[in-house]
Design a protein around this motif. Structure first.
Motif, short mmCIF file in Angstrom:
data_model
loop_
_atom_site.label_atom_id
_atom_site.label_comp_id
_atom_site.label_asym_id
_atom_site.label_seq_id
_atom_site.Cartn_x
_atom_site.Cartn_y
_atom_site.Cartn_z
N ALA A 179 0.83 -1.21 0.00
CA ALA A 179 0.00 0.00 0.00
C ALA A 179 0.86 1.25 0.00
O ALA A 179 0.53 2.24 -0.68
N ALA A 180 1.95 1.21 0.75
CA ALA A 180 2.82 2.40 0.84
C ALA A 180 3.42 2.75 -0.52
O ALA A 180 3.44 3.92 -0.92
N HIS A 181 3.89 1.75 -1.25
CA HIS A 181 4.51 2.07 -2.55
C HIS A 181 3.47 2.34 -3.62
O HIS A 181 3.70 3.16 -4.52
N LEU A 182 2.31 1.69 -3.51
CA LEU A 182 1.23 2.01 -4.44
C LEU A 182 0.84 3.47 -4.32
O LEU A 182 0.55 4.13 -5.33
N ASP A 183 0.84 4.00 -3.10
CA ASP A 183 0.49 5.41 -2.93
C ASP A 183 1.50 6.31 -3.63
O ASP A 183 1.13 7.32 -4.22
#
Length: 284
Positions: A179-183
């Motif tokens: 989720a962090a890198h997708l953001d």
């Protein structure tokens, strides 16, 4: 400052929120906290697709059930191809503490379903999410430790004996990193992503645990009653719908309808993304 807490329900969070015209996908959306999420989003006006392994086995009069087996990447691609615009994606489906099971090219089931299946789903849905202009992706993780390890050299427990809890912990750490890198990657396209810890809830997620194991862990008593700190499914669904409707929220980990201090390592998040593209054969 949030007005909600651990006792809030998904309906509490969405009271007064109008999601009319929004298309939401909830993986695992026909049982447990996924069902509570699907129901609450539909009550708020969203058109909801519950992605489930066996649509014929569920009956939903407030959402459409479509077949999706996250362990089958060909089926993931087929499922995603049917969408033009997606506004909300709740990556809720998961497997916990299962016996050693191999899928696809020998992948360990929990990492394959909890992380890689959702990674592939987002890859294929990315154009539809971008078309929204303000899409939200919420990845259901857990109470992640900052030092929760990814087994970079042996993620599928090939070199070492399988440990069902270590495998589960790795998959949940992967959810937060994903989720962090997708953001980071999605933000220029109007896509924001966060991970959430829904809390402890008795649902079909515990299907692989015996009654004796749950009593020993203090989750239930001898009569099967849940410990006081356990939430109802409706309370467990609250944080994921809260994260889905907060303006400009992304790149964070949430619990009890609030942002937690935990921040996934950006370098580990990027490394996991690269590893996931290699494993799935899907380019970012």
């Amino acid at each position: 400052m949030t007005q909600f807490d651990a006792k809030s329900t998904a309906d509490d969070v969405l009271a007064g929120v109008d999601l009319t015209g929004k298309l939401a996908i909830v993986t695992g959306g026909a049982s447990g906290i996924g069902l509570a999420t699907t129901r609450a989003l539909a009550r708020a006006g969203a058109t909801v697709v519950a992605a489930v392994r066996e649509p014929g086995a569920v009956s939903l009069d407030f959402a459409e059930a479509r077949r999706l087996d996250l362990a089958d990447l060909a089926q993931v691609a087929e499922f995603a191809a049917g969408f033009g615009t997606v506004d909300l994606l709740i990556a809720n489906a998961g497997v916990m503490a299962c016996p050693e099971t191999r899928v696809g090219p020998g992948w360990e089931l929990q990492f394959a379903v909890n992380h890689l299946g959702h990674f592939a789903l987002v890859h294929h849905l990315f154009p539809a999410l971008a078309r929204s202009g303000s899409a939200r992706v919420v990845v259901v993780s857990s109470n992640v430790r900052p030092d929760a390890p990814i087994r970079w050299d042996d993620p599928f427990f090939v070199a070492e004996p399988y440990d069902r809890w270590a495998a589960y912990g790795q998959s949940k750490a992967a959810n937060a990193l994903f989720a962090a890198h997708l953001d980071v990657l999605g933000r220029p396209h109007g896509i924001r992503a966060s991970s959430v810890h829904p809390g402890a809830i008795l649902t079909p997620l515990q299907r692989h645990l015996t009654r004796a194991e749950m009593i020993e862990a203090g989750w239930i008593d001898e009569q099967g009653n849940a410990a006081d700190y356990f939430k109802t499914p409706e309370q467990g669904a609250a944080t994921q719908v809260w994260a889905a409707v907060q303006p400009d929220l992304g790149g964070v980990h949430c619990s009890d309808c609030a942002v937690t201090p935990f921040r996934p390592s950006s370098s580990d998040a990027a490394r996991l993304w690269t590893m996931s593209t290699t494993l799935t054969g899907l380019l970012s």
